[in-house]
Design an enzyme around this catalytic site. Sequence first.
Site, mmCIF file in Angstrom:
data_model
loop_
_atom_site.group_PDB
_atom_site.id
_atom_site.type_symbol
_atom_site.label_atom_id
_atom_site.label_comp_id
_atom_site.label_asym_id
_atom_site.label_seq_id
_atom_site.Cartn_x
_atom_site.Cartn_y
_atom_site.Cartn_z
ATOM 1 N N LYS A 18 0.815 -1.208 0.000
ATOM 2 C CA LYS A 18 0.000 0.000 0.000
ATOM 3 C C LYS A 18 0.859 1.273 0.000
ATOM 4 O O LYS A 18 2.076 1.209 0.204
ATOM 5 C CB LYS A 18 -0.931 -0.031 1.215
ATOM 6 C CG LYS A 18 -1.958 -1.160 1.155
ATOM 7 C CD LYS A 18 -2.853 -1.132 2.384
ATOM 8 C CE LYS A 18 -3.939 -2.186 2.317
ATOM 9 N NZ LYS A 18 -4.824 -2.112 3.502
ATOM 10 N N TYR A 44 -12.258 -1.822 -4.138
ATOM 11 C CA TYR A 44 -12.770 -2.061 -2.791
ATOM 12 C C TYR A 44 -14.300 -1.937 -2.708
ATOM 13 O O TYR A 44 -14.849 -1.742 -1.619
ATOM 14 C CB TYR A 44 -12.104 -1.107 -1.796
ATOM 15 C CG TYR A 44 -10.682 -1.507 -1.476
ATOM 16 C CD1 TYR A 44 -10.419 -2.619 -0.686
ATOM 17 C CD2 TYR A 44 -9.599 -0.781 -1.968
ATOM 18 C CE1 TYR A 44 -9.119 -3.001 -0.392
ATOM 19 C CE2 TYR A 44 -8.289 -1.155 -1.675
ATOM 20 C CZ TYR A 44 -8.064 -2.264 -0.887
ATOM 21 O OH TYR A 44 -6.770 -2.641 -0.593
ATOM 22 N N ASN A 91 -2.004 -0.012 7.050
ATOM 23 C CA ASN A 91 -1.460 -1.284 7.529
ATOM 24 C C ASN A 91 -0.570 -1.999 6.510
ATOM 25 O O ASN A 91 -0.485 -3.215 6.489
ATOM 26 C CB ASN A 91 -2.587 -2.189 8.026
ATOM 27 C CG ASN A 91 -3.557 -2.583 6.930
ATOM 28 O OD1 ASN A 91 -3.339 -2.309 5.754
ATOM 29 N ND2 ASN A 91 -4.630 -3.240 7.314
ATOM 30 N N HIS A 113 -2.195 -5.337 1.502
ATOM 31 C CA HIS A 113 -3.481 -6.003 1.266
ATOM 32 C C HIS A 113 -3.198 -7.442 0.870
ATOM 33 O O HIS A 113 -2.227 -7.713 0.158
ATOM 34 C CB HIS A 113 -4.232 -5.307 0.118
ATOM 35 C CG HIS A 113 -5.369 -6.114 -0.434
ATOM 36 N ND1 HIS A 113 -6.648 -6.014 0.059
ATOM 37 C CD2 HIS A 113 -5.409 -7.052 -1.426
ATOM 38 C CE1 HIS A 113 -7.432 -6.855 -0.615
ATOM 39 N NE2 HIS A 113 -6.704 -7.493 -1.516
ATOM 40 N N GLU A 150 -9.218 -10.489 -7.942
ATOM 41 C CA GLU A 150 -8.282 -9.407 -7.656
ATOM 42 C C GLU A 150 -7.041 -9.469 -8.539
ATOM 43 O O GLU A 150 -6.555 -8.436 -8.997
ATOM 44 C CB GLU A 150 -7.903 -9.422 -6.173
ATOM 45 C CG GLU A 150 -9.075 -9.059 -5.278
ATOM 46 C CD GLU A 150 -8.740 -9.117 -3.798
ATOM 47 O OE1 GLU A 150 -7.607 -9.511 -3.436
ATOM 48 O OE2 GLU A 150 -9.617 -8.748 -2.993
#
Length: 141
Positions: free
Chosen positions: A9, A49, A112, A115, A126
């Site tokens: 990310k 998302y 975080n 993913h 995905e």
Amino acid sequence: MERTLAILKPDCVRKNLIGAAIEKIQSAGFKVVAMKMTRLTKETAGEFYAVHKARPFYGELVEFMSSGACVPLMLEKENAVADFRTLIGATDPAEAAEGTIRKLYADSKGENIVHGSDSVENAKIECGFFFSTQEAVANMA
């Protein structure tokens, strides 16, 4: 051989942790079969998302994921989806197990680092979102 999608990310990219994260991933036995650096638009992040659209964190997630470059990776390994979820740890780094990517590098639940696909079915969807069949290099080793 099973495949899963990982995304390093924008916080991972900003903190210059791409190499460290990939080292952890490869050391855990994953093969990188496709990888690129990209910047998601708000529209693209929202589409990726969309499953979370009704959740209270959706807007923040889309903003964050479109805030800078990210690195999607298609990974291959036996039991890739479950093993990668174990490797990255809980969504909240405070709850993540010692030695997991999120415990080591993440600052918060919202930022975080990484993913990981949550099911084999979603991994296929995905991976297809970010990579064409031609972009995935078969593991010849």
